[in-house]
Scaffold this active site. Sequence first.
Site, PDB file in Angstrom:
ATOM      1  N   ASP A  87       7.842  -1.966   7.520  1.00  0.00           N
ATOM      2  CA  ASP A  87       7.477  -2.862   6.204  1.00  0.00           C
ATOM      3  C   ASP A  87       9.058  -3.804   5.739  1.00  0.00           C
ATOM      4  O   ASP A  87       9.058  -4.668   5.354  1.00  0.00           O
ATOM      5  CB  ASP A  87       7.192  -2.177   5.044  1.00  0.00           C
ATOM      6  CG  ASP A  87       5.760  -1.754   5.278  1.00  0.00           C
ATOM      7  OD1 ASP A  87       5.091  -2.211   6.205  1.00  0.00           O
ATOM      8  OD2 ASP A  87       4.914  -0.846   4.504  1.00  0.00           O
ATOM      9  N   ASP A 133       0.927  -1.159   0.089  1.00  0.00           N
ATOM     10  CA  ASP A 133      -0.006   0.066  -0.001  1.00  0.00           C
ATOM     11  C   ASP A 133       1.131   1.194  -0.177  1.00  0.00           C
ATOM     12  O   ASP A 133       0.820   2.211   0.804  1.00  0.00           O
ATOM     13  CB  ASP A 133      -1.145   0.029   1.045  1.00  0.00           C
ATOM     14  CG  ASP A 133      -0.350  -0.021   2.426  1.00  0.00           C
ATOM     15  OD1 ASP A 133       0.949  -0.292   2.646  1.00  0.00           O
ATOM     16  OD2 ASP A 133      -0.627   0.590   3.478  1.00  0.00           O
ATOM     17  N   ASP A 158       7.083   1.419   2.728  1.00  0.00           N
ATOM     18  CA  ASP A 158       6.786   0.436   1.869  1.00  0.00           C
ATOM     19  C   ASP A 158       8.075   0.514   0.643  1.00  0.00           C
ATOM     20  O   ASP A 158       8.513  -0.311   0.211  1.00  0.00           O
ATOM     21  CB  ASP A 158       5.491   0.499   0.938  1.00  0.00           C
ATOM     22  CG  ASP A 158       4.122   0.376   1.995  1.00  0.00           C
ATOM     23  OD1 ASP A 158       3.556  -0.647   1.791  1.00  0.00           O
ATOM     24  OD2 ASP A 158       4.024   1.289   2.565  1.00  0.00           O
TER      25      ASP A 158
END
Length: 325
Positions: free
Chosen positions: A257, A17, A22
């Site tokens: 992440d 996302d 990320d």
Amino acid sequence: MTDSKMANKKLLLLDVDCGVDDAQAMMMALAAPNVQILGITCCHGNTTIDNVCRNVLRVLKVCRGTEIPVFRGACRSLLGQTLNASDYHGKDGLGDVPDPNSPGLEHVQTEHAVNAMIRIVTEHTGQISLVAVGPLTNVALAIKMDPTFSTKLKHLYIMGGNMEGRGNTTICGEFNFVSDPEAASIVLNQFACPIYIATWEYTKRHFLPWGFFHEWINQGTEKACFMKAITENSVKRMKIKQSDKEVHRREGFVSCDSFAVAAAIDGSVVTEYMQCGVSVELQGELTRGMMVLDTLNLQKKQNRAFIMVKCDLEKLKQLMMSALK
């Protein structure tokens, strides 16, 4: 890439996302010489699905990885609710520092992310590790569309959930799981492959010193300059005034992440796991979206997840430094 060359690499699918962390995780995987990314699927979460797609394309351009296909996936949770993390990641999900030369949405594949996920995993049965670092909507839809999906995966790595009931979005809930509790529940209850989870508490416990962060973003490369730009706003939000100078609120820097991706790249990054059954609370007024650990094995689950407990921070640092070289 030929099949023979692929045979010597770890095959990954990334489901993101795409916010700032990320991007950090993607860049780590893109820089790893032992990894081949077969596709990147996009999901709602940190920002809108269109922003997520744009952000992924932008990261791939910086990393010279535009040959990797990008797929548009779920734009909201299974029940239609949506959250975002614009306070941290910026309204566009990538620090609100747009690049007019970034690739447009015409570069996104026409095939839906969930269809692509099922197809790619089926084409490489038993070889692919799926790394999911956003809400688990796409992943849940994949097993609903193809009940054999998880049996074709080698591993599933997740960044999400919690192990001590400490939330970062609600009292007891972590953002990715709270964004789609039903999807998280489906995945944790129906997947048959080995599941490895980097929880919110695990990532917070293994923060990196701010000195490392500043060294990391000041390497002077194109990638490092990109990272410095997209992290500027979030780092500012983590500072407070004390007398005449600014200091960081947190003890160190956390790239949530990156912990899940690092484990997929090099299993030795995680030095201790706890294995137990996991579920997600769906009904609680204060606890909806909380990950629940069945440490007593009362549910007798066949597929008990591996919960990451301890991390080799030096190996994590090496992977992160390499990501921006």
